[in-house]
Enzyme design. Structure first.
Site, PDB file in Angstrom:
ATOM      1  N   ASN A  13       0.690  -1.214   0.035  1.00  0.00           N
ATOM      2  CA  ASN A  13      -0.119   0.052   0.039  1.00  0.00           C
ATOM      3  C   ASN A  13       0.883   1.346  -0.058  1.00  0.00           C
ATOM      4  OD1 ASN A  13      -1.741   2.076   0.567  1.00  0.00           O
ATOM      5  ND2 ASN A  13      -2.234   1.513   2.631  1.00  0.00           N
ATOM      6  N   TRP A  14       0.918   2.052  -1.220  1.00  0.00           N
ATOM      7  CA  TRP A  14       1.991   2.932  -1.389  1.00  0.00           C
ATOM      8  C   TRP A  14       1.502   4.337  -0.718  1.00  0.00           C
ATOM      9  CZ3 TRP A  14       3.670   2.341  -7.323  1.00  0.00           C
ATOM     10  CH2 TRP A  14       4.699   1.450  -7.262  1.00  0.00           C
ATOM     11  N   LYS A  15       0.138   4.343  -0.244  1.00  0.00           N
ATOM     12  CA  LYS A  15      -0.393   5.572   0.244  1.00  0.00           C
ATOM     13  C   LYS A  15      -0.460   6.681  -0.505  1.00  0.00           C
ATOM     14  CE  LYS A  15      -0.125   3.069   4.917  1.00  0.00           C
ATOM     15  NZ  LYS A  15       0.040   3.294   6.028  1.00  0.00           N
ATOM     16  N   HIS A  98      -9.374   1.388   5.280  1.00  0.00           N
ATOM     17  CA  HIS A  98      -7.995   1.373   5.951  1.00  0.00           C
ATOM     18  C   HIS A  98      -8.232   2.367   7.220  1.00  0.00           C
ATOM     19  CE1 HIS A  98      -3.762   2.420   6.795  1.00  0.00           C
ATOM     20  NE2 HIS A  98      -3.541   1.263   6.224  1.00  0.00           N
ATOM     21  N   GLU A 100      -6.417   4.616   8.268  1.00  0.00           N
ATOM     22  CA  GLU A 100      -6.230   6.083   8.043  1.00  0.00           C
ATOM     23  C   GLU A 100      -7.585   6.648   7.364  1.00  0.00           C
ATOM     24  OE1 GLU A 100      -2.669   5.512   5.907  1.00  0.00           O
ATOM     25  OE2 GLU A 100      -1.659   4.779   7.597  1.00  0.00           O
ATOM     26  N   GLU A 170      -5.135  -5.099  10.725  1.00  0.00           N
ATOM     27  CA  GLU A 170      -4.433  -4.524  10.925  1.00  0.00           C
ATOM     28  C   GLU A 170      -4.586  -3.460  12.265  1.00  0.00           C
ATOM     29  OE1 GLU A 170      -2.121  -2.952   7.195  1.00  0.00           O
ATOM     30  OE2 GLU A 170      -3.989  -1.768   7.344  1.00  0.00           O
ATOM     31  N   GLY A 176       2.693   1.809  10.900  1.00  0.00           N
ATOM     32  CA  GLY A 176       3.485   2.782  10.763  1.00  0.00           C
ATOM     33  C   GLY A 176       4.212   3.239  11.934  1.00  0.00           C
ATOM     34  N   SER A 216       3.547  -2.723  10.333  1.00  0.00           N
ATOM     35  CA  SER A 216       5.016  -2.442  10.445  1.00  0.00           C
ATOM     36  C   SER A 216       5.432  -4.049  10.313  1.00  0.00           C
ATOM     37  CB  SER A 216       5.494  -2.380  11.999  1.00  0.00           C
ATOM     38  OG  SER A 216       4.893  -0.834  12.329  1.00  0.00           O
ATOM     39  N   GLY A 237       2.903  -1.276   4.415  1.00  0.00           N
ATOM     40  CA  GLY A 237       2.836   0.088   4.276  1.00  0.00           C
ATOM     41  C   GLY A 237       4.144   0.597   3.698  1.00  0.00           C
TER      42      GLY A 237
HETATM   43  P1  PGA Z   1       2.784  -0.132   7.647  1.00  0.00           P
HETATM   44  O1  PGA Z   1       1.560   0.247   7.244  1.00  0.00           O
HETATM   45  O2  PGA Z   1       3.542  -1.373   7.109  1.00  0.00           O
HETATM   46  O3  PGA Z   1       3.975   1.207   7.250  1.00  0.00           O
HETATM   47  O4  PGA Z   1       2.793  -0.352   9.215  1.00  0.00           O
HETATM   48  C1  PGA Z   1       0.440  -0.735   7.127  1.00  0.00           C
HETATM   49  C2  PGA Z   1      -0.571  -0.381   6.586  1.00  0.00           C
HETATM   50  O5  PGA Z   1      -0.860   1.043   6.633  1.00  0.00           O
HETATM   51  O6  PGA Z   1      -1.229  -1.117   5.619  1.00  0.00           O
END
Ligand code: PGA
Length: 259
Positions: A13-15, A98, A100, A170, A176, A216, A237
């Site tokens: 997931n490149w965000k 997600h 976020e 998640e 993150g 993570s 991510g």
């Molecule tokens: P991360 O993000 O691997 O940076 O913890 C995971 C995600 O947001 O799906």
């Protein structure tokens, strides 16, 4: 509950990262590194890079999708992208709900559910994200929150439709933060998710549905995560932004032993 027939699905997931040029370079570098992988390799890219990524990944095993979709079908929704438009652009899957989006853009389970139905209608594979916050875990409400998110996000979905859905567990506190769940915590949560699905939709489909862990994930912990019987894949991510790291994670799935 284990099933050696479930595919392994590793999704990046490149965000809100990568220009078109950066995205294409990444994919060209990735293709030879993962071409022999038995895992499904997915990249959720920015809308702006969708077409270029699809072209770069054409006729390879790298599957391109999006990170969000509108809950509306079409019409006057400035700035939104519908499931139909995503499909038209060539996207094959979409991440929905997600944390976020839930946290920063107030996406509720009800909205997630609407988006899910739009995605299914357009033949996009939805990846539905669920997971508790630190506060919810510390107050012993993990199972309550995760089961509520699952049942409400998947409300009205048939057993047949469920087969085309991927679930990503998640925990918000692991996203993150460089603080992954331990493999035991992740396994326990995924096993719980599978049981919630089994109780509502039956053991057969629960045994077939792909459930990923995210939060993570990195080169060091990917392999042990994938060794857990209920972890069928990873949603990544930060570690998906570097081709070397992401490809190593994809390759690490070859060590997965299904019992
Ligand atoms: P991360 O993000 O691997 O940076 O913890 C995971 C995600 O947001 O799906």
């Amino acid at each position: 509950m284990t099933n050696e027939n479930r595919p392994i699905v590793i999704a990046g997931n490149w965000k809100m990262n990568k220009t078109i040029q950066e995205a294409v370079l990444f994919i060209k570098e990735l293709i030879p590194l993962v071409k022999d992988s038995s895992a499904k390799v997915l990249l959720a890219v920015p809308f702006t890079a969708l077409t270029a990524c699809l072209n770069a990944a054409y006729k390879t095993n790298v599957i391109i999708g999006a990170q969000n979709v509108s809950d509306e079908e079409d019409g006057a929704y400035t700035g939104e992208i519908s499931a139909k438009l995503l499909k038209d652009a060539g996207a094959q899957f979409v991440i929905i709900g997600h944390s976020e989006r839930r946290r920063l853009y107030n996406e509720t389970d009800w909205i997630v559910n609407k988006k899910l139905k739009r995605a299914l209608h357009a033949n996009l594979i939805p990846i539905i994200c669920v997971g508790e916050s630190l506060n919810e875990r510390q107050s012993g409400r993990t199972e309550l929150i995760v089961s509520q998110q699952l049942l409400q996000s998947l409300a009205g979905i048939t057993t047949q439709q469920l087969q085309y859905i991927i679930i990503a567990y998640e925990p918000v506190w692991a996203i993150g933060t460089n603080v992954p769940a331990t493999p035991q915590i992740a396994e326990q949560a995924l096993s719980f998710c599978r049981n919630v699905i089994a109780n509502k939709w039956g053991k057969d489909v629960a045994n077939k549905i792909v459930i990923q862990y995210g939060g993570s994930v990195n080169e060091e912990n990917a392999k042990i995560m994938l060794e857990q019987p209920n972890i069928d894949g990873l949603l990544i991510g930060t570690a998906s932004l570097k081709c070397g790291t992401f490809s190593k994670i994809v390759i690490s799935q070859n060590a997965k032993v299904r019992i």
